[in-house]
Design an enzyme around this catalytic site. Structure first.
Site, PDB file in Angstrom:
ATOM      1  NE  ARG A 227      -3.906  -1.685   2.257  1.00 37.49           N
ATOM      2  CZ  ARG A 227      -4.549  -2.295   3.433  1.00 37.49           C
ATOM      3  NH1 ARG A 227      -4.493  -1.558   4.499  1.00 37.49           N
ATOM      4  NH2 ARG A 227      -5.727  -3.112   3.257  1.00 37.49           N
ATOM      5  CG  HIS A 228       0.786   5.818  -1.724  1.00 34.01           C
ATOM      6  ND1 HIS A 228       0.704   6.970  -0.864  1.00 34.01           N
ATOM      7  CD2 HIS A 228       1.854   6.353  -2.505  1.00 34.01           C
ATOM      8  CE1 HIS A 228       1.201   7.905  -1.243  1.00 34.01           C
ATOM      9  NE2 HIS A 228       2.048   7.619  -2.156  1.00 34.01           N
ATOM     10  N   PRO A 229       1.339   4.937   1.553  1.00 32.29           N
ATOM     11  CG  PRO A 229       3.163   6.395   2.096  1.00 32.29           C
ATOM     12  CD  PRO A 229       2.776   5.252   1.137  1.00 32.29           C
ATOM     13  CB  SER A 230      -1.069   9.260   2.373  1.00 29.30           C
ATOM     14  OG  SER A 230      -0.252   9.740   1.244  1.00 29.30           O
TER      15      SER A 230
END
Lengths: 396, 396
Positions: free
Chosen positions: B235-238
């Site tokens: 996942r992308h952090p944001s």
């Protein structure tokens, strides 16, 4: 043999000027690497917003820490390359610069009238470095790229993680960063060549190409054996014990590549039964019984802490190490001794820390600090005075 | 403006000769990169066994595929640097060479009488590149390094994998490979500088330093926010959706960074309910409900294959891609179009495949094949004839 005095080392790229149109990561990582080696890097940014990463969190007093991590030791001027007066300034920069770097999608520079053919004819000395997702050629050339897409396509995710588990991304943007490194290699090679020929080259680096280039032996091994390489967690594909093991408060990496080191491991873990266990008598058997070996070793390791076991293993001469998180990595005495974390005084965010320069030149002291990441357009007046010979337009 | 004819591009490092004492990976990866850019690389190997990686499996007809993957485009001569007559040959090589590369533990070259101070005084033109685990200085300088130990210490493992799960190693030897790339950057920079000064430098690259250098914003962000960066799987952090999702026969990377792209994703997945679901109305909400979003998207994606969904997503303009394993990466049309997998005719193993050169010079055609990985001592006679002026000793 008479020793003659040799000159004191100076930064390798002293005197090199780089005009940098690049944004976010692959290009800026390349120019950061070259700036840390002594090149002068002038970021040419879009007026108003600048490098997109100026808007990436987290922030300190409104300053992007993401931008700050990648853009120390650079200057900034804001130019709109669709406006005639700014194009004139940009062209003055190119006249005197050594290198131009950009990481637009292929075709963008041509639309601006600054394609390689045009620039090469007009500024034959100019070296041009481009980093893009897929490069100047091939069926995906014009596609936008994201690190995660390139990591997926390039094979590295297929080798990372646990067999049968969900895929795991390499936890940094290795797609962009590797492209930045290969572009730096190419640009320095082009500077070397130009010193002899006087003529610049264009280096075309694709993130996907670079992922393929770092596959170690995976392509060669698969092609001949037909076995599709798969992930192994932290295990070595053929040596045991050679992985991260759980202790009472975290994990310890133990790399005991032969019977002698396994014997020492057994002693360090205070488990004399390990080395006499017939299941673990040879590396071949240990590899065959790698799950049982993990169980037995973690039973022993659960009795004490990572720090305790690292002392014990290191005292015996067993190659071992911690899994450092970022704060422990920053505090590591070797990282400190090598000046690999540098404090920078930023005008907005105050003191920040960034990674140091890993290209050490023997005899050249490491920089104790870096110039802070520039404010947008911060160096306009000085750049104009030097490159255009006037401060016209300095008011923007 | 009158266009004047400019010279046809030639390999950036044409005319450069590298004497290469390095073994296994960090050093050989560096010299492979430079060989692919046109440098002549002469491996100086231990008589009898040669580069340790010649003994690394898998094998094809007895030839190490590991060695073969990293050592194309190089020549080989076997020399025992503890024997006077071989030292004399080695010194003849250094007299005419541009660069010496080694990846011994610091101190080894000094014991051989070939430390930097000695070499620099005797061969002022010579550039010296060293890659080691921890570098020439600091408390761990003399320790042996293994990629897995350096990955653990440098922080990358703390960012890779799933929160709370067992640690995950980056599935290639990123510790060695990154050191090889930074060393190549430094050596090309030293070649550039020497073109002006006539004097060589020593570049000291440590695997651990290089791991610190590629941490992206992790050091800067942690230092200011106090939040310890952690792994996020894919996942992308944001941003959401921005990860790998499970389809019926594998995973699809979907990178939909804004509301518009999420709307198109919803259409491509034939799930109009996604975009109207109040839990997923904004990126902030999608990020907050990222587990629920994963469930809903994988429910939709389970109805068809990776290939089907990639067509649908790409047709809508949603950035997406596969998680290629090595055979699919090799077969990818972009990888093929960029000549990133090269066929090499090996005298022992027959046709082998290796990674191509990602440093593309515009106007210079990619090499269609590479010189095969050398047999131990294969080029002895030719090297002696050129550097020593006799074929004495050629019989070994």
């Amino acid at each position: 043999m008479v020793e003659t005095p040799l000159p004191t080392p100076t930064p390798l790229l002293s005197g090199v000027t780089i005009i940098d149109l690049s944004r976010v990561l692959a290009g800026p990582f390349c120019t950061m690497t070259l700036a840390n080696m002594g090149a002068r890097v002038i970021k040419v940014e879009i007026p108003g917003t600048g490098d997109d990463s100026r808007a990436f969190g987290p922030f300190a007093d409104g300053k992007s820490l993401y931008f700050s991590a990648i853009n120390c030791n650079k200057e900034s001027i804001a130019l709109n390359l669709k406006k005639d007066e700014d194009r004139a300034i940009f062209e003055k920069l190119l006249e005197k610069a050594d290198v131009l770097v950009e990481n637009y999608r292929p075709g963008t520079m041509e639309k601006l009238g600054y394609g390689w053919d045009t620039l090469h004819a007009r500024y034959p000395h100019l070296i041009y470095g481009a980093a893009s997702g897929f490069g100047d050629s091939g069926p995906y050339s014009k596609r936008a790229a994201y690190d995660m897409v390139v990591q997926g396509m390039g094979g590295i995710i297929s080798l990372t993680g646990y067999p049968g588990g969900r895929p795991v991304r390499v936890g940094i943007s290795i797609g962009d960063i590797t492209a930045g490194l290969y572009l730096a290699i190419g640009l320095n090679g082009a500077l070397f060549q130009r010193a002899a020929t006087g003529v610049g080259s264009k280096i075309d680096v694709a993130m996907l190409d670079c992922q393929v280039a770092i596959m170690e032996d995976a392509i060669t091994a698969y092609d001949k054996t037909g076995e599709v390489p798969s992930p192994h967690g932290t295990r070595h594909p053929s040596i045991a014990p050679f992985q991260a093991y759980k202790a009472s408060d975290g994990y310890v990496v133990i790399a005991a590549g032969n019977d002698h080191l396994f014997n020492l491991t057994s002693q360090a873990l205070e488990e004399p039964g390990l080395v006499t266990d017939p299941r673990f008598a040879t590396n071949e058997l240990r590899h065959e019984n790698v799950d049982a070996l993990e169980d037995e070793m973690e039973k022993a390791l659960s009795k004490n802490t990572v720090a305790y076991w690292l002392d014990a293993l290191t005292a015996k001469g067993v190659p071992a190490g911690p899994i450092n998180d970022i704060p422990h990595m920053i505090a590591d005495p070797q990282v400190q001794a090598r000046h690999m974390v540098v404090s920078v005084q930023d005008k907005v965010a105050g003191e920040i820390k960034v990674a140091g320069n890993p290209v050490k030149v023997v005899g050249l002291p490491d920089a104790k600090t870096f110039s802070p990441p520039p404010q947008l357009d911060e160096h306009r007046a000085a750049i104009l005075a030097q490159f255009v010979g006037s401060t016209e337009g300095a008011a923007e």
